[in-house]
Motif scaffolding. Structure first.
Motif, PDB file in Angstrom:
ATOM      1  N   TRP A 145      98.382 -34.158  44.869  1.00 53.88           N
ATOM      2  CA  TRP A 145      98.797 -35.166  45.829  1.00 53.88           C
ATOM      3  C   TRP A 145      99.608 -34.522  46.947  1.00 53.88           C
ATOM      4  O   TRP A 145     100.122 -33.418  46.814  1.00 53.88           O
ATOM      5  CB  TRP A 145      99.611 -36.273  45.156  1.00 53.88           C
ATOM      6  CG  TRP A 145     100.973 -35.837  44.659  1.00 53.88           C
ATOM      7  CD1 TRP A 145     101.258 -35.236  43.474  1.00 53.88           C
ATOM      8  CD2 TRP A 145     102.218 -35.950  45.362  1.00 53.88           C
ATOM      9  NE1 TRP A 145     102.601 -34.969  43.377  1.00 53.88           N
ATOM     10  CE2 TRP A 145     103.216 -35.400  44.525  1.00 53.88           C
ATOM     11  CE3 TRP A 145     102.587 -36.462  46.611  1.00 53.88           C
ATOM     12  CZ2 TRP A 145     104.553 -35.345  44.900  1.00 53.88           C
ATOM     13  CZ3 TRP A 145     103.916 -36.412  46.984  1.00 53.88           C
ATOM     14  CH2 TRP A 145     104.889 -35.860  46.131  1.00 53.88           C
TER      15      TRP A 145
ATOM     16  N   ILE B 284      98.259 -50.888  43.646  1.00 51.52           N
ATOM     17  CA  ILE B 284      98.440 -49.462  43.364  1.00 51.52           C
ATOM     18  C   ILE B 284      99.884 -49.223  42.922  1.00 51.52           C
ATOM     19  O   ILE B 284     100.817 -49.562  43.647  1.00 51.52           O
ATOM     20  CB  ILE B 284      98.153 -48.591  44.600  1.00 51.52           C
ATOM     21  CG1 ILE B 284      96.744 -48.857  45.161  1.00 51.52           C
ATOM     22  CG2 ILE B 284      98.354 -47.114  44.278  1.00 51.52           C
ATOM     23  CD1 ILE B 284      95.631 -48.349  44.288  1.00 51.52           C
TER      24      ILE B 284
ATOM     25  N   VAL C 235      98.609 -42.676  38.651  1.00 54.69           N
ATOM     26  CA  VAL C 235      98.200 -43.810  39.476  1.00 54.69           C
ATOM     27  C   VAL C 235      97.614 -44.921  38.608  1.00 54.69           C
ATOM     28  O   VAL C 235      96.674 -44.687  37.851  1.00 54.69           O
ATOM     29  CB  VAL C 235      97.144 -43.392  40.522  1.00 54.69           C
ATOM     30  CG1 VAL C 235      96.769 -44.583  41.405  1.00 54.69           C
ATOM     31  CG2 VAL C 235      97.648 -42.232  41.366  1.00 54.69           C
TER      32      VAL C 235
ATOM     33  N   SER D  49      95.852 -48.621  38.973  1.00 52.41           N
ATOM     34  CA  SER D  49      95.233 -49.502  39.960  1.00 52.41           C
ATOM     35  C   SER D  49      94.606 -50.708  39.267  1.00 52.41           C
ATOM     36  O   SER D  49      94.024 -50.587  38.189  1.00 52.41           O
ATOM     37  CB  SER D  49      94.171 -48.757  40.775  1.00 52.41           C
ATOM     38  OG  SER D  49      93.119 -48.324  39.948  1.00 52.41           O
TER      39      SER D  49
ATOM     40  N   LEU E  15     102.364 -46.073  41.820  1.00 58.24           N
ATOM     41  CA  LEU E  15     102.486 -44.618  41.811  1.00 58.24           C
ATOM     42  C   LEU E  15     103.719 -44.222  41.021  1.00 58.24           C
ATOM     43  O   LEU E  15     104.817 -44.704  41.300  1.00 58.24           O
ATOM     44  CB  LEU E  15     102.605 -44.096  43.247  1.00 58.24           C
ATOM     45  CG  LEU E  15     101.541 -44.551  44.243  1.00 58.24           C
ATOM     46  CD1 LEU E  15     101.907 -44.109  45.645  1.00 58.24           C
ATOM     47  CD2 LEU E  15     100.171 -44.020  43.847  1.00 58.24           C
TER      48      LEU E  15
END
Length: 418
Positions: free
Chosen positions: A195, A158, A169, A171, A160
């Protein structure tokens, strides 16, 4: 409504009814096409209704290649523990939590921030993640990364990126398969709808605006470590019972009001804690024999046999305590939060009062309600002494209805569930 969303809703409805669909593996795909540019939000303003749609961001091929290579390198660090567990490929049963924890420890030796897909283990090397999240919380641009491993043998990376208080994000998922070799399963980059980094240390983001709890888009990661004693007490005394189809932690009671508890619904959870395995439900559909029932319940409660016979409605003629397994029709369909012991108090009489908060992912809350559980450790075990729920400022205390309360109106359906 598109086909994919219809499928998701079908799976949710099946799980809510108690008739769960088989677990499915993640699909393999690379997110490379989107109306959103890769320059952190320079695309056109979106219509309000589009907040419900996932906002994918196109990734450059070289970025995908670089990230995939890094993830595979980290996966190599996990191979030894994976092989030791005797798991040959992804079709095998799930990994034990102990194996996942060892994989995390092995990967963390290089200083990587890495956590567990479950909720029973602290993030390793969390400090740099916490530092960047606090910067972002103050409105500053920030960037951080971490990994996650779950019991399916999936390693997830991940990244950020916070810019102008928006979260992006990235991934990358890889799965360990034959001979503990890893292969990339999914690569994705999105702009999150919203968030939050909570005071308790939970990082929460919403991939897209959730239409309802059945189509929830929240993602939860605990960054700040939970106190070791709190985690131990939670894993031992609280999580094995939790809130599903029993009222141990949903109603107020103490040693003078144990009649408020539905011991019959609580029995199978206590049985598993006592013996370390699930009970054979088919054997006991006619009720639990007196000695067996009392031996289990009295291992966790200081309650007399006479009281238990009254509170749990002992059937003297048949020599059993009434009990029936959880079925589709004898429970309230509702999403379940999970309990987290966040603190504890040592009382003068030697008992402990555990401060518990229910983490509700479908509601996007790191605390949907609070309760205090009092226990007393004795020998190698413990007994429960009481529970008190906090009604004020509770987002959602779960509903509870005893299984026996469904019987009169649904007994004709019993044979359908055998």
């Amino acid at each position: 409504m598109n086909t994919k969303r219809t499928g998701i809703m079908l799976l949710i409805l099946l799980s809510l009814s108690g008739c769960a669909a088989p677990e499915q593996e993640e699909s393999t795909y690379i997110a490379e096409s989107s109306d959103h540019k890769d320059d952190f939000g320079s695309g056109e303003e979106q219509d309000e209704n589009e907040d419900y749609e996932l906002k994918n961001i196109k990734m450059k091929p070289e970025e995908v290649e670089e990230l995939s290579k890094s993830v595979l390198e980290v996966a190599e660090k996990c191979q030894a523990a994976y092989r030791k567990a005797g798991k040959n490929d992804a079709s095998d049963i799930a990994l034990q939590e102990e194996t996942v924890h060892q994989m995390i420890e092995d990967a963390a030796k290089g200083g990587l921030s890495i956590t567990c897909g479950g909720t029973d283990y602290n993030m390793q090397n969390y400090e740099k993640v916490d530092q960047e999240l606090n910067k972002a919380k103050k409105g500053k641009n920030a960037e951080t990364e971490f990994y996650e491993i779950n019991t399916s043998g999936i390693l997830r990376y991940i990244r950020l990126q916070f810019k102008k208080q928006k979260l992006y994000v990235t991934s990358v998922s890889a799965i360990l398969n034959d001979n503990a070799k890893a292969q990339i399963q999914q690569v994705e980059k999105i702009q999150a709808y919203d968030w939050e980094y909570t005071q308790k240390g939970w990082l929460i983001w919403e991939k897209a605006l959730s239409r309802n709890q059945e189509m929830d888009m929240h993602v939860f990661y605990r960054v700040l470590p939970l106190d070791a004693k709190c985690r131990e007490l939670g894993n031992k005394c609280i999580i094995p019972v939790s809130y599903f189809c029993n009222n141990l932690f949903l109603t107020d009671w103490d040693v003078n009001s144990m009649g408020n508890l539905e011991f019959n619904d609580l029995y199978e959870f206590l049985y598993q804690m006592k013996y370390g395995e699930k009970m054979d439900e088919e054997i006991y559909e006619g009720g639990i024999p007196k000695i067996e029932f009392e031996e289990v319940v009295q291992s966790f409660f200081d309650i007399s046999t006479e009281q238990l016979e009254t509170f749990a409605r002992y059937d003297k003629e048949r020599g059993v305590y009434p009990w029936e397994s959880i079925k589709c029709w004898n429970r309230i369909p509702q999403f379940q939060p999970f309990p987290e012991v966040v603190n504890y108090i040592e009382n003068e009489d030697g008992s402990l009062t555990l401060l518990v908060e229910a983490v509700f992912t479908e509601g996007g809350k790191d605390c949907s309600f609070k309760h205090e559980v009092t226990i007393k450790e004795q020998g190698e075990g413990w007994i429960y002494l009481g529970n008190m729920t906090e009604k004020d400022e509770s987002y959602r205390i779960l509903q509870y209805r005893p299984r026996r309360a469904f019987y009169n109106t649904n007994k004709e359906r019993t044979d359908l569930d055998q």
